[in-house]
Design a protein around this motif. Structure first.
Motif, PDB file in Angstrom:
ATOM      1  N   ARG A  31      -0.934  19.124  -6.969  1.00  0.00           N
ATOM      2  CA  ARG A  31      -0.970  19.515  -5.575  1.00  0.00           C
ATOM      3  C   ARG A  31      -1.609  18.427  -4.805  1.00  0.00           C
ATOM      4  N   LYS A  32      -2.700  18.293  -5.376  1.00  0.00           N
ATOM      5  CA  LYS A  32      -3.700  16.947  -4.636  1.00  0.00           C
ATOM      6  C   LYS A  32      -3.077  15.683  -4.454  1.00  0.00           C
ATOM      7  N   ALA A  33      -2.185  15.352  -5.584  1.00  0.00           N
ATOM      8  CA  ALA A  33      -1.556  14.128  -5.865  1.00  0.00           C
ATOM      9  C   ALA A  33      -0.207  14.269  -4.789  1.00  0.00           C
ATOM     10  N   GLU A  34       0.362  15.281  -4.450  1.00  0.00           N
ATOM     11  CA  GLU A  34       1.281  15.528  -3.582  1.00  0.00           C
ATOM     12  C   GLU A  34       0.906  15.188  -2.153  1.00  0.00           C
ATOM     13  N   ILE A  35      -0.279  15.818  -2.001  1.00  0.00           N
ATOM     14  CA  ILE A  35      -0.922  15.516  -0.733  1.00  0.00           C
ATOM     15  C   ILE A  35      -1.214  14.240  -0.265  1.00  0.00           C
ATOM     16  N   MET A  36      -1.890  13.351  -1.478  1.00  0.00           N
ATOM     17  CA  MET A  36      -2.281  12.007  -1.315  1.00  0.00           C
ATOM     18  C   MET A  36      -1.216  11.160  -1.023  1.00  0.00           C
ATOM     19  N   THR A  37       0.050  11.262  -1.701  1.00  0.00           N
ATOM     20  CA  THR A  37       1.139  10.687  -1.765  1.00  0.00           C
ATOM     21  C   THR A  37       1.748  10.789  -0.416  1.00  0.00           C
ATOM     22  N   ALA A  38       1.938  11.935   0.230  1.00  0.00           N
ATOM     23  CA  ALA A  38       2.368  12.311   1.573  1.00  0.00           C
ATOM     24  C   ALA A  38       1.405  11.143   2.574  1.00  0.00           C
ATOM     25  N   VAL A  39       0.033  11.240   2.205  1.00  0.00           N
ATOM     26  CA  VAL A  39      -0.844  10.785   3.285  1.00  0.00           C
ATOM     27  C   VAL A  39      -0.688   9.183   3.186  1.00  0.00           C
ATOM     28  N   PHE A  40      -0.492   8.697   2.089  1.00  0.00           N
ATOM     29  CA  PHE A  40      -0.268   7.153   1.914  1.00  0.00           C
ATOM     30  C   PHE A  40       1.115   6.797   2.620  1.00  0.00           C
ATOM     31  N   ALA A  41       2.009   7.611   2.493  1.00  0.00           N
ATOM     32  CA  ALA A  41       3.214   7.126   2.870  1.00  0.00           C
ATOM     33  C   ALA A  41       3.292   7.159   4.283  1.00  0.00           C
ATOM     34  N   GLN A  42       2.599   8.459   4.962  1.00  0.00           N
ATOM     35  CA  GLN A  42       2.549   8.534   6.330  1.00  0.00           C
ATOM     36  C   GLN A  42       1.922   7.533   6.980  1.00  0.00           C
ATOM     37  N   ALA A  43       0.751   6.975   6.327  1.00  0.00           N
ATOM     38  CA  ALA A  43      -0.129   5.805   6.631  1.00  0.00           C
ATOM     39  C   ALA A  43       0.509   4.136   6.393  1.00  0.00           C
ATOM     40  N   GLY A  44       1.705   4.433   5.743  1.00  0.00           N
ATOM     41  CA  GLY A  44       2.366   3.122   5.596  1.00  0.00           C
ATOM     42  C   GLY A  44       1.560   2.355   4.252  1.00  0.00           C
ATOM     43  N   ILE A  45       1.046   2.969   3.357  1.00  0.00           N
ATOM     44  CA  ILE A  45       0.185   2.132   2.320  1.00  0.00           C
ATOM     45  C   ILE A  45       1.112   1.982   1.111  1.00  0.00           C
ATOM     46  N   GLU A  46       1.262   0.815   0.842  1.00  0.00           N
ATOM     47  CA  GLU A  46       2.057   0.650  -0.564  1.00  0.00           C
ATOM     48  C   GLU A  46       1.031   0.309  -1.540  1.00  0.00           C
ATOM     49  N   LEU A  47       1.345   1.006  -2.520  1.00  0.00           N
ATOM     50  CA  LEU A  47       0.473   1.191  -3.612  1.00  0.00           C
ATOM     51  C   LEU A  47       0.963   0.369  -4.910  1.00  0.00           C
ATOM     52  N   GLY A  48       0.164  -0.513  -5.647  1.00  0.00           N
ATOM     53  CA  GLY A  48       0.562  -1.084  -6.964  1.00  0.00           C
ATOM     54  C   GLY A  48      -0.136  -0.073  -7.893  1.00  0.00           C
ATOM     55  N   ALA A  49       0.275  -0.744  -9.054  1.00  0.00           N
ATOM     56  CA  ALA A  49      -0.216   0.084 -10.429  1.00  0.00           C
ATOM     57  C   ALA A  49      -1.173   0.408 -10.601  1.00  0.00           C
ATOM     58  N   TYR A  50      -2.397  -0.234 -10.385  1.00  0.00           N
ATOM     59  CA  TYR A  50      -3.964  -0.173 -10.353  1.00  0.00           C
ATOM     60  C   TYR A  50      -4.091   0.949  -9.133  1.00  0.00           C
ATOM     61  N   ASP A  51      -3.696   0.581  -8.106  1.00  0.00           N
ATOM     62  CA  ASP A  51      -3.850   1.685  -6.679  1.00  0.00           C
ATOM     63  C   ASP A  51      -3.682   3.004  -7.252  1.00  0.00           C
ATOM     64  N   GLU A  52      -2.462   3.184  -7.971  1.00  0.00           N
ATOM     65  CA  GLU A  52      -1.643   4.568  -8.416  1.00  0.00           C
ATOM     66  C   GLU A  52      -2.763   5.027  -9.414  1.00  0.00           C
ATOM     67  N   ARG A  53      -3.357   4.065 -10.185  1.00  0.00           N
ATOM     68  CA  ARG A  53      -4.021   4.694 -11.498  1.00  0.00           C
ATOM     69  C   ARG A  53      -5.459   5.260 -10.997  1.00  0.00           C
ATOM     70  N   ILE A  54      -6.051   4.675  -9.780  1.00  0.00           N
ATOM     71  CA  ILE A  54      -7.090   5.057  -9.045  1.00  0.00           C
ATOM     72  C   ILE A  54      -6.858   6.446  -8.311  1.00  0.00           C
ATOM     73  N   ALA A  55      -5.637   6.438  -7.630  1.00  0.00           N
ATOM     74  CA  ALA A  55      -5.433   7.704  -6.942  1.00  0.00           C
ATOM     75  C   ALA A  55      -5.059   8.777  -7.887  1.00  0.00           C
ATOM     76  N   ALA A  56      -4.503   8.569  -9.158  1.00  0.00           N
ATOM     77  CA  ALA A  56      -4.463   9.634  -9.983  1.00  0.00           C
ATOM     78  C   ALA A  56      -5.881  10.010 -10.533  1.00  0.00           C
ATOM     79  N   TRP A  57      -6.800   9.190 -10.667  1.00  0.00           N
ATOM     80  CA  TRP A  57      -8.175   9.396 -11.041  1.00  0.00           C
ATOM     81  C   TRP A  57      -8.769  10.329 -10.094  1.00  0.00           C
ATOM     82  N   LEU A  58      -8.483  10.143  -8.873  1.00  0.00           N
ATOM     83  CA  LEU A  58      -9.192  10.681  -7.800  1.00  0.00           C
ATOM     84  C   LEU A  58      -8.750  12.155  -7.794  1.00  0.00           C
TER      85      LEU A  58
END
Length: 82
Positions: A31-58
């Protein structure tokens, strides 16, 4: 403190955000991943592979308060300046 329906604070945070809108506890990592994904999308942030790895860790390791504050920063940074 005002928050989104997901419990993410919408303005400056003066106390630990312990409130989560769902009764019975805090959200799962998924659920936290869903929330964060939505916030990134709303903010217009494009994620790279390492960004996604750190977001998953968080989302897997952060307690709710830490997650809510960091996600709030992203959300507020993506808002238009007035």
């Amino acid at each position: 403190m005002t928050a989104t329906e997901s419990g993410i604070p919408t303005g400056p945070i003066d106390r630990e955000p312990l409130d989560y809108p769902a009764p019975g506890g805090y959200p799962s990592s998924d659920r936290k991943a869903e929330i964060m994904t939505a916030v990134f999308a709303q903010a217009g942030i494009e994620l790279g592979a390492y960004d996604e790895r750190i977001a998953a860790w968080l989302t897997d390791t952060a307690d709710w308060s830490t997650f809510a504050v960091i996600t709030s920063w992203v959300q507020r940074a993506g808002q238009p300046r007035t």
